[in-house]
Enzyme design. Structure first.
Site, mmCIF file in Angstrom:
data_model
loop_
_atom_site.group_PDB
_atom_site.id
_atom_site.type_symbol
_atom_site.label_atom_id
_atom_site.label_comp_id
_atom_site.label_asym_id
_atom_site.label_seq_id
_atom_site.Cartn_x
_atom_site.Cartn_y
_atom_site.Cartn_z
ATOM 1 N N ALA A 100 13.555 -6.804 -62.795
ATOM 2 C CA ALA A 100 14.164 -5.924 -62.128
ATOM 3 C C ALA A 100 13.175 -4.601 -62.248
ATOM 4 C CB ALA A 100 15.556 -5.507 -62.269
ATOM 5 N N TYR A 150 10.943 -4.550 -47.592
ATOM 6 C CA TYR A 150 9.928 -4.290 -46.573
ATOM 7 C C TYR A 150 8.620 -5.448 -47.158
ATOM 8 C CZ TYR A 150 5.452 -3.781 -44.045
ATOM 9 O OH TYR A 150 4.249 -3.872 -43.450
ATOM 10 N N HIS A 165 18.074 -8.647 -48.582
ATOM 11 C CA HIS A 165 18.610 -7.100 -48.444
ATOM 12 C C HIS A 165 17.594 -5.955 -48.656
ATOM 13 C CE1 HIS A 165 22.123 -9.049 -50.126
ATOM 14 N NE2 HIS A 165 21.460 -9.446 -51.353
ATOM 15 N N ASN A 201 12.964 -16.444 -53.649
ATOM 16 C CA ASN A 201 13.930 -15.359 -53.430
ATOM 17 C C ASN A 201 13.360 -14.192 -53.604
ATOM 18 O OD1 ASN A 201 17.198 -15.138 -52.893
ATOM 19 N ND2 ASN A 201 16.405 -13.635 -54.184
ATOM 20 N N ALA A 218 0.750 -1.116 -0.152
ATOM 21 C CA ALA A 218 0.114 0.120 0.131
ATOM 22 C C ALA A 218 0.834 1.141 0.077
ATOM 23 C CB ALA A 218 -0.701 0.121 1.194
HETATM 24 C C1 UD1 Z 1 9.614 -2.357 7.902
HETATM 25 C C2 UD1 Z 1 9.665 -2.865 9.390
HETATM 26 C C3 UD1 Z 1 11.268 -2.953 9.834
HETATM 27 C C4 UD1 Z 1 12.276 -3.780 8.777
HETATM 28 C C5 UD1 Z 1 11.615 -3.340 7.415
HETATM 29 C C6 UD1 Z 1 12.081 -4.136 6.172
HETATM 30 C C7 UD1 Z 1 7.849 -2.016 10.593
HETATM 31 C C8 UD1 Z 1 7.436 -1.261 11.406
HETATM 32 N N1 UD1 Z 1 9.204 -2.181 10.413
HETATM 33 O O1 UD1 Z 1 10.143 -0.813 8.145
HETATM 34 O O2 UD1 Z 1 11.546 -3.701 11.017
HETATM 35 O O3 UD1 Z 1 13.417 -4.036 9.096
HETATM 36 O O4 UD1 Z 1 10.267 -3.121 7.072
HETATM 37 O O5 UD1 Z 1 12.218 -3.611 4.908
HETATM 38 O O6 UD1 Z 1 6.893 -2.743 10.085
HETATM 39 N N2 UD1 Z 1 3.178 -0.723 3.940
HETATM 40 C C9 UD1 Z 1 1.814 -0.624 3.816
HETATM 41 N N3 UD1 Z 1 1.047 0.013 4.627
HETATM 42 C C10 UD1 Z 1 1.529 1.003 5.521
HETATM 43 C C11 UD1 Z 1 2.949 0.886 5.699
HETATM 44 C C12 UD1 Z 1 3.709 0.251 5.019
HETATM 45 O O7 UD1 Z 1 1.423 -1.292 2.950
HETATM 46 O O8 UD1 Z 1 0.878 1.738 6.247
HETATM 47 C C13 UD1 Z 1 3.962 -1.567 3.253
HETATM 48 C C14 UD1 Z 1 4.985 -0.755 2.308
HETATM 49 O O9 UD1 Z 1 4.282 -0.650 1.086
HETATM 50 C C15 UD1 Z 1 6.017 -1.759 2.179
HETATM 51 C C16 UD1 Z 1 6.038 -2.449 3.571
HETATM 52 O O10 UD1 Z 1 4.791 -2.355 3.929
HETATM 53 O O11 UD1 Z 1 5.909 -2.717 1.053
HETATM 54 C C17 UD1 Z 1 6.962 -2.110 4.562
HETATM 55 O O12 UD1 Z 1 6.972 -0.492 4.611
HETATM 56 P P1 UD1 Z 1 8.106 0.399 4.939
HETATM 57 O O13 UD1 Z 1 7.408 1.697 5.419
HETATM 58 O O14 UD1 Z 1 9.001 0.429 3.781
HETATM 59 O O15 UD1 Z 1 8.662 -0.127 6.171
HETATM 60 P P2 UD1 Z 1 9.975 -0.069 6.926
HETATM 61 O O16 UD1 Z 1 10.030 1.267 7.636
HETATM 62 O O17 UD1 Z 1 10.994 0.057 5.909
#
Ligand code: UD1
Ligand code: CA
Length: 560
Positions: A473, A416, A413, A427, A32
């Site tokens: 030709a 098209y 050669h 050919n 998300a």
């Molecule tokens: C998260 C972890 C962290 C871990 C890291 C690995 C948490 C609090 N932290 O951190 O411990 O080391 O991933 O990459 O979980 N996402 C949603 N909705 C939200 C927030 C995030 O769908 O509200 C999805 C993002 O699209 C993403 C994933 O969750 O694919 C991780 O979110 P991101 O914000 O990147 O987490 P980090 O802060 O990197």
């Protein structure tokens, strides 16, 4: 409450096959996030590597676990994500569910949104992964599920030890002194296999905690009841006391540990598998790594890759033993290459089939079929629907579209060919055009077998040239040519002697002509007989014998 040994059925009987990874009740793929750092109108998870969106890679791995429920959490760009899931459903032979997280309030909140679309009575392991971690494979997820089952864990976290853990949540194992912030203890702990006590985020960690190099990959297995219980406590008032004011899924580790439940971990020894993509630099990094891995796989299967750094293949490409890929080759989509074929250098093929022993040099091809032992290029353009028969040739500066070209037929050669059906062993002379479009309608040209089309011909569709026919030709063919006949349409040649001296006096051409006249001896040999049919090599044809006057009067371009 969580059963210490959840492998037991309610009646106490063990679940068969628990030594193997059990099928999870659900896999939740978080996707998300906005992906701000991509600076893109395309949602981050829809950016592609190796011919597949990041989310596609994640879902292929997830679907391989055959979970009861497969849920994608989408938010930003959800309409585009929904469309993509529709496309992916065919590939996966199942329709992933989409849960919408309207506001990105953290990973815990995202998982809660997913669990809202999973029936409340679901029990057993739930796998959580990310849509932006494309190299994570099904085998690693299975190992995690197995460890979870074997350890009787409530939660199992996939971790990795990184030289630079910056930005990741740090894994705190039991034995690590939480209250003192770890002062005086070895951050990795004396017991590498101790259960997990907590995960602390970069922004919330003490300096000592930041020194821990074991990080949370963001991939977990939760028992469904533990997950639901923990998530409801996160969203309760006062449940989000962290630096970012978000609901951290990672807090569930501390919660489970505090409840006396076992939190296990599996260390992923291959950090690439858990690398996430946040920007286009990381996108390029994982793309290059996946490509390296794909090429390594193919090289071990018998493919010669002359320069792996300059060769790119998509995940859907299939290569046979003794294929050679020369530098600058890019194979996309479902392209397949049969044994002994050579592709490249500098060739891009998308959804093409290359036959055994074929050669494809400096070519751009899309949705085309190249027969066994056929030759294509250099500098050919195969547009969709090109089908070249066995031992056929599409040569230099030739463009072909939506055409069947029979076995052994050569178009060497500068030509098209559009919307044509050509038989075998024919050919097409240099510099010919199959005129398929009258500005309104596209029409087909049909050419038989053993036909010799002269050089510089224009075939105005719809027109049919019968088996064994010849054309002169420079002919413009507007009407059908019956089998075995010769069609000519270029007019007789007119020579106006001395024209240059009279009308272009003083020019370099006039001087050259004057010189030639002075050097010409009265008994100079006449020009040799013209090579009416090129070199007999099945290459350029200059069928210029129509007037019977010969002597170089209507030569087509000579074959070099
Ligand atoms: C998260 C972890 C962290 C871990 C890291 C690995 C948490 C609090 N932290 O951190 O411990 O080391 O991933 O990459 O979980 N996402 C949603 N909705 C939200 C927030 C995030 O769908 O509200 C999805 C993002 O699209 C993403 C994933 O969750 O694919 C991780 O979110 P991101 O914000 O990147 O987490 P980090 O802060 O990197
Ligand atoms: Ca991230």
């Amino acid at each position: 409450m969580h059963r210490p040994d959840h492998r037991a059925e309610p009646d106490g009987a063990p679940v068969p096959g628990t030594a193997q990874a059990p099928n999870p009740a659900a896999v939740v793929v978080l996707a998300a996030g906005e992906g701000k750092r991509m600076h893109s109108t395309t949602p981050k998870v829809l950016h592609e590597i190796a011919g597949r969106a990041l989310l596609g890679h994640a879902l292929h791995a997830a679907a391989a676990l055959a979970p009861e429920h497969l849920v994608v959490v989408a938010g930003h760009g959800r309409d585009q994500v929904r469309d993509y899931l529709g496309v992916l459903a065919a590939e996966l032979s199942r329709e992933p569910m989409m849960a919408i997280q309207y506001e990105q309030r953290g990973t815990g909140h995202a998982v809660a949104c997913a669990m809202d679309s999973v029936p409340t009575n679901v029990t057993g392991p739930v796998v959580i992964t990310y849509g932006d971690v494309p190299l994570l494979d099904a085998a690693t997820l299975r190992d995690l599920l197995t460890a979870h089952a074997v350890g009787g864990n409530a939660v199992t976290v996939l971790t990795a030890e990184l030289d630079d853990p910056t930005g990741y949540g740090r894994v705190l194992r039991v034995g690590w002194d939480l209250t003192s912030g770890g002062a005086g203890t070895d951050p990795t702990g004396p017991d590498d296999d101790a259960p997990l006590a907590a995960i602390v985020e970069q922004t919330d960690a003490s300096p000592a905690q930041l020194a821990v190099r074991e990080v949370n990959s963001g991939v977990y297995v939760f028992e469904a009841d533990v997950l639901r219980g923990g998530l409801s406590r996160l969203s309760a008032p006062g449940g989000t006391a962290n630096a970012q004011g978000e609901q951290y899924l990672t807090d569930l580790v501390g919660i489970a540990h505090g409840d006396g439940l076992r939190v296990g971990a599996v260390r992923c020894t291959d950090p690439w598998l858990v690398v996430g993509v946040n920007d286009r630099v990381q996108l390029a990094d994982v793309r290059a790594e996946l490509n390296r891995r794909l090429l390594t796989h193919w090289m071990r299967a018998g493919v010669t890759v002359v320069d792996p750094g300059a060769t790119w293949v998509d995940v859907g490409v299939r290569l046979a033993p003794d294929v050679t890929l020369l530098p600058g080759t890019q194979l996309h989509g479902t392209t397949s290459v049969a044994p002994g074929a050579k592709v490249g250098p500098d060739t891009t093929l998308t959804d093409c089939v290359v036959g055994a022993g074929a050669s494809v040099v400096r070519t751009h091809g899309i949705s085309s079929v190249i027969g066994d032992r056929a030759n294509v290029g250099p500098f050919s353009y195969l547009r969709p629907g090109t089908r070249l028969g066995d031992a056929g040739k599409i040569g230099t500066f030739v463009e072909v579209k939506n055409s069947d070209i029979g076995a052994g037929t050569k178009i060497p050669h500068l030509t098209y060919v559009g919307d044509a059906t050509i038989g075998e062993q024919s050919n097409v002379g240099c510099s010919s055009v199959f005129v398929n479009y009258d500005g309104v309608t596209k029409r087909r040209t049909v050419v038989g077998s053993h036909v010799r089309i002269g050089s510089d011909n224009t075939l105005v569709a719809p027109v049919t040239i019968g088996d064994g026919a010849y054309t002169g030709a420079g002919a413009v063919i507007r009407a059908d040519v019956p089998p075995g006949s010769l069609a000519v349409s270029a007019g007789d040649q007119r020579v106006i002697e001395g024209w240059v001296a009279r009308r272009r006096a003083g020019t370099p051409a006039a001087l050259a002509a004057e010189k030639a006249a002075a050097h010409a001896s009265p008994d100079a040999e006449e020009l040799g007989p013209d090579s009416v049919f090129g070199e007999g090599s099945g290459e350029t044809v200059g069928t210029g014998a129509d007037t019977g006057r010969g002597h170089g009067s209507q030569l087509g371009p000579s074959t070099p």
